[in-house]
Design a protein around this motif. Structure first.
Motif, PDB file in Angstrom:
ATOM      1  N   THR A 104       0.842  -1.183   0.000  1.00 36.81           N
ATOM      2  CA  THR A 104       0.000   0.000   0.000  1.00 36.81           C
ATOM      3  C   THR A 104       0.884   1.241   0.000  1.00 36.81           C
ATOM      4  O   THR A 104       2.019   1.225   0.467  1.00 36.81           O
ATOM      5  CB  THR A 104      -0.910   0.031   1.238  1.00 36.81           C
ATOM      6  N   TYR A 105       0.363   2.296  -0.565  1.00 38.82           N
ATOM      7  CA  TYR A 105       1.079   3.559  -0.547  1.00 38.82           C
ATOM      8  C   TYR A 105       1.061   4.092   0.877  1.00 38.82           C
ATOM      9  O   TYR A 105       0.071   3.942   1.590  1.00 38.82           O
ATOM     10  CB  TYR A 105       0.419   4.577  -1.479  1.00 38.82           C
ATOM     11  N   PRO A 106       2.134   4.752   1.290  1.00 36.25           N
ATOM     12  CA  PRO A 106       2.152   5.278   2.656  1.00 36.25           C
ATOM     13  C   PRO A 106       1.201   6.458   2.801  1.00 36.25           C
ATOM     14  O   PRO A 106       0.943   7.173   1.835  1.00 36.25           O
ATOM     15  CB  PRO A 106       3.600   5.727   2.845  1.00 36.25           C
ATOM     16  N   ASN A 107       0.688   6.627   3.995  1.00 38.26           N
ATOM     17  CA  ASN A 107      -0.110   7.800   4.305  1.00 38.26           C
ATOM     18  C   ASN A 107       0.816   8.897   4.818  1.00 38.26           C
ATOM     19  O   ASN A 107       1.924   8.628   5.281  1.00 38.26           O
ATOM     20  CB  ASN A 107      -1.166   7.479   5.362  1.00 38.26           C
ATOM     21  N   TYR A 108       0.339  10.111   4.714  1.00 36.71           N
ATOM     22  CA  TYR A 108       1.104  11.271   5.167  1.00 36.71           C
ATOM     23  C   TYR A 108       0.294  12.062   6.178  1.00 36.71           C
ATOM     24  O   TYR A 108      -0.929  12.126   6.101  1.00 36.71           O
ATOM     25  CB  TYR A 108       1.489  12.160   3.975  1.00 36.71           C
ATOM     26  N   LYS A 109       1.018  12.674   7.125  1.00 36.93           N
ATOM     27  CA  LYS A 109       0.375  13.458   8.183  1.00 36.93           C
ATOM     28  C   LYS A 109       0.479  14.944   7.858  1.00 36.93           C
ATOM     29  O   LYS A 109       1.539  15.420   7.455  1.00 36.93           O
ATOM     30  CB  LYS A 109       1.072  13.221   9.526  1.00 36.93           C
ATOM     31  N   ILE A 110      -0.620  15.639   8.068  1.00 33.48           N
ATOM     32  CA  ILE A 110      -0.618  17.098   7.990  1.00 33.48           C
ATOM     33  C   ILE A 110      -0.583  17.595   9.434  1.00 33.48           C
ATOM     34  O   ILE A 110      -1.474  17.294  10.227  1.00 33.48           O
ATOM     35  CB  ILE A 110      -1.876  17.637   7.285  1.00 33.48           C
ATOM     36  N   ILE A 111       0.471  18.341   9.747  1.00 33.89           N
ATOM     37  CA  ILE A 111       0.665  18.833  11.116  1.00 33.89           C
ATOM     38  C   ILE A 111       0.656  20.357  11.098  1.00 33.89           C
ATOM     39  O   ILE A 111       1.423  20.988  10.374  1.00 33.89           O
ATOM     40  CB  ILE A 111       2.006  18.326  11.694  1.00 33.89           C
ATOM     41  N   VAL A 112      -0.240  20.927  11.902  1.00 34.48           N
ATOM     42  CA  VAL A 112      -0.302  22.384  12.057  1.00 34.48           C
ATOM     43  C   VAL A 112       0.468  22.730  13.334  1.00 34.48           C
ATOM     44  O   VAL A 112       0.299  22.084  14.371  1.00 34.48           O
ATOM     45  CB  VAL A 112      -1.763  22.880  12.147  1.00 34.48           C
ATOM     46  N   LEU A 113       1.305  23.759  13.229  1.00 37.92           N
ATOM     47  CA  LEU A 113       2.122  24.197  14.360  1.00 37.92           C
ATOM     48  C   LEU A 113       1.542  25.446  15.010  1.00 37.92           C
ATOM     49  O   LEU A 113       0.907  26.266  14.343  1.00 37.92           O
ATOM     50  CB  LEU A 113       3.549  24.496  13.880  1.00 37.92           C
ATOM     51  N   ASN A 114       1.804  25.593  16.284  1.00 36.76           N
ATOM     52  CA  ASN A 114       1.380  26.789  17.005  1.00 36.76           C
ATOM     53  C   ASN A 114       2.234  27.977  16.559  1.00 36.76           C
ATOM     54  O   ASN A 114       3.396  27.824  16.189  1.00 36.76           O
ATOM     55  CB  ASN A 114       1.539  26.570  18.511  1.00 36.76           C
ATOM     56  N   ASP A 115       1.644  29.147  16.575  1.00 36.47           N
ATOM     57  CA  ASP A 115       2.386  30.379  16.288  1.00 36.47           C
ATOM     58  C   ASP A 115       1.767  31.507  17.102  1.00 36.47           C
ATOM     59  O   ASP A 115       0.787  31.303  17.818  1.00 36.47           O
ATOM     60  CB  ASP A 115       2.397  30.693  14.784  1.00 36.47           C
ATOM     61  N   ASP A 116       2.350  32.668  17.014  1.00 35.12           N
ATOM     62  CA  ASP A 116       1.894  33.808  17.819  1.00 35.12           C
ATOM     63  C   ASP A 116       0.990  34.763  17.065  1.00 35.12           C
ATOM     64  O   ASP A 116       0.660  35.826  17.580  1.00 35.12           O
ATOM     65  CB  ASP A 116       3.105  34.587  18.353  1.00 35.12           C
ATOM     66  N   PHE A 117       0.599  34.416  15.833  1.00 32.34           N
ATOM     67  CA  PHE A 117      -0.178  35.401  15.078  1.00 32.34           C
ATOM     68  C   PHE A 117      -1.516  34.892  14.555  1.00 32.34           C
ATOM     69  O   PHE A 117      -2.360  35.697  14.203  1.00 32.34           O
ATOM     70  CB  PHE A 117       0.648  36.015  13.939  1.00 32.34           C
ATOM     71  N   ASN A 118      -1.760  33.598  14.485  1.00 35.35           N
ATOM     72  CA  ASN A 118      -3.069  33.111  14.057  1.00 35.35           C
ATOM     73  C   ASN A 118      -3.986  32.974  15.268  1.00 35.35           C
ATOM     74  O   ASN A 118      -3.588  32.447  16.306  1.00 35.35           O
ATOM     75  CB  ASN A 118      -2.941  31.755  13.353  1.00 35.35           C
ATOM     76  N   THR A 119      -5.209  33.443  15.104  1.00 37.25           N
ATOM     77  CA  THR A 119      -6.177  33.356  16.199  1.00 37.25           C
ATOM     78  C   THR A 119      -6.817  31.975  16.224  1.00 37.25           C
ATOM     79  O   THR A 119      -6.804  31.237  15.230  1.00 37.25           O
ATOM     80  CB  THR A 119      -7.291  34.406  16.023  1.00 37.25           C
ATOM     81  N   PHE A 120      -7.393  31.640  17.373  1.00 36.55           N
ATOM     82  CA  PHE A 120      -8.133  30.378  17.490  1.00 36.55           C
ATOM     83  C   PHE A 120      -9.211  30.321  16.409  1.00 36.55           C
ATOM     84  O   PHE A 120      -9.393  29.294  15.762  1.00 36.55           O
ATOM     85  CB  PHE A 120      -8.806  30.279  18.872  1.00 36.55           C
ATOM     86  N   GLN A 121      -9.904  31.415  16.252  1.00 37.58           N
ATOM     87  CA  GLN A 121     -11.004  31.485  15.278  1.00 37.58           C
ATOM     88  C   GLN A 121     -10.505  31.174  13.870  1.00 37.58           C
ATOM     89  O   GLN A 121     -11.102  30.386  13.148  1.00 37.58           O
ATOM     90  CB  GLN A 121     -11.629  32.892  15.321  1.00 37.58           C
ATOM     91  N   HIS A 122      -9.388  31.788  13.468  1.00 41.59           N
ATOM     92  CA  HIS A 122      -8.854  31.593  12.115  1.00 41.59           C
ATOM     93  C   HIS A 122      -8.417  30.147  11.898  1.00 41.59           C
ATOM     94  O   HIS A 122      -8.725  29.548  10.861  1.00 41.59           O
ATOM     95  CB  HIS A 122      -7.684  32.552  11.855  1.00 41.59           C
ATOM     96  N   VAL A 123      -7.709  29.572  12.869  1.00 47.42           N
ATOM     97  CA  VAL A 123      -7.243  28.184  12.732  1.00 47.42           C
ATOM     98  C   VAL A 123      -8.442  27.253  12.611  1.00 47.42           C
ATOM     99  O   VAL A 123      -8.497  26.385  11.725  1.00 47.42           O
ATOM    100  CB  VAL A 123      -6.335  27.782  13.913  1.00 47.42           C
ATOM    101  N   THR A 124      -9.433  27.433  13.472  1.00 47.82           N
ATOM    102  CA  THR A 124     -10.636  26.590  13.446  1.00 47.82           C
ATOM    103  C   THR A 124     -11.355  26.714  12.108  1.00 47.82           C
ATOM    104  O   THR A 124     -11.737  25.705  11.504  1.00 47.82           O
ATOM    105  CB  THR A 124     -11.592  26.973  14.606  1.00 47.82           C
ATOM    106  N   GLU A 125     -11.521  27.940  11.621  1.00 48.39           N
ATOM    107  CA  GLU A 125     -12.194  28.150  10.331  1.00 48.39           C
ATOM    108  C   GLU A 125     -11.425  27.502   9.182  1.00 48.39           C
ATOM    109  O   GLU A 125     -12.031  26.922   8.275  1.00 48.39           O
ATOM    110  CB  GLU A 125     -12.379  29.646  10.070  1.00 48.39           C
ATOM    111  N   CYS A 126     -10.103  27.588   9.197  1.00 51.15           N
ATOM    112  CA  CYS A 126      -9.291  26.960   8.142  1.00 51.15           C
ATOM    113  C   CYS A 126      -9.436  25.446   8.159  1.00 51.15           C
ATOM    114  O   CYS A 126      -9.563  24.817   7.102  1.00 51.15           O
ATOM    115  CB  CYS A 126      -7.824  27.346   8.299  1.00 51.15           C
ATOM    116  N   LEU A 127      -9.414  24.859   9.332  1.00 51.94           N
ATOM    117  CA  LEU A 127      -9.576  23.405   9.429  1.00 51.94           C
ATOM    118  C   LEU A 127     -10.938  22.987   8.885  1.00 51.94           C
ATOM    119  O   LEU A 127     -11.048  22.008   8.147  1.00 51.94           O
ATOM    120  CB  LEU A 127      -9.398  22.928  10.872  1.00 51.94           C
TER     121      LEU A 127
END
Length: 105
Positions: free
Chosen positions: A27-50
């Protein structure tokens, strides 16, 4: 004058080993998408993007992942085939989220 002709020697024909007909499927391998914490994206923006870019993402799950990103520094937000992972990773990056490089799951 008699000529002596070399005699042909008979040797057993070379037999190639029988090929196995068993197919091993990898089988082809699966890949992980990992979002990192930063000091400029708001909770609201991250949640909306997801919610916008990750298929099947529910609002509760998006909020939990956003909290995990904030408190633990990162979260795996999706795992799957490379082609889709590249698309979602690019979309989240363009939306301004801080992303880790794709990695095999």
């Amino acid at each position: 004058m008699t000529s002596v002709l070399p005699q042909a020697t008979s040797s057993a024909p070379a037999i190639a080993p029988e090929k196995t007909r068993q197919t091993t499927r990898q089988t082809y391998p699966n890949y992980k998408i990992i979002v990192l914490n930063d000091d400029f994206n708001t909770f609201q923006h991250v949640t909306e993007c997801l919610l916008k870019y990750i298929p099947g993402m529910g609002s509760d799950q998006a909020w939990e992942l956003t909290n995990q990103i904030h408190h633990e520094g990162q979260a795996v937000v999706w795992v799957g085939p490379l082609e889709q992972a590249e698309l979602y990773h690019t979309q989240l990056t363009r939306a301004g989220l801080t992303m880790a490089p794709l990695e095999k799951a």
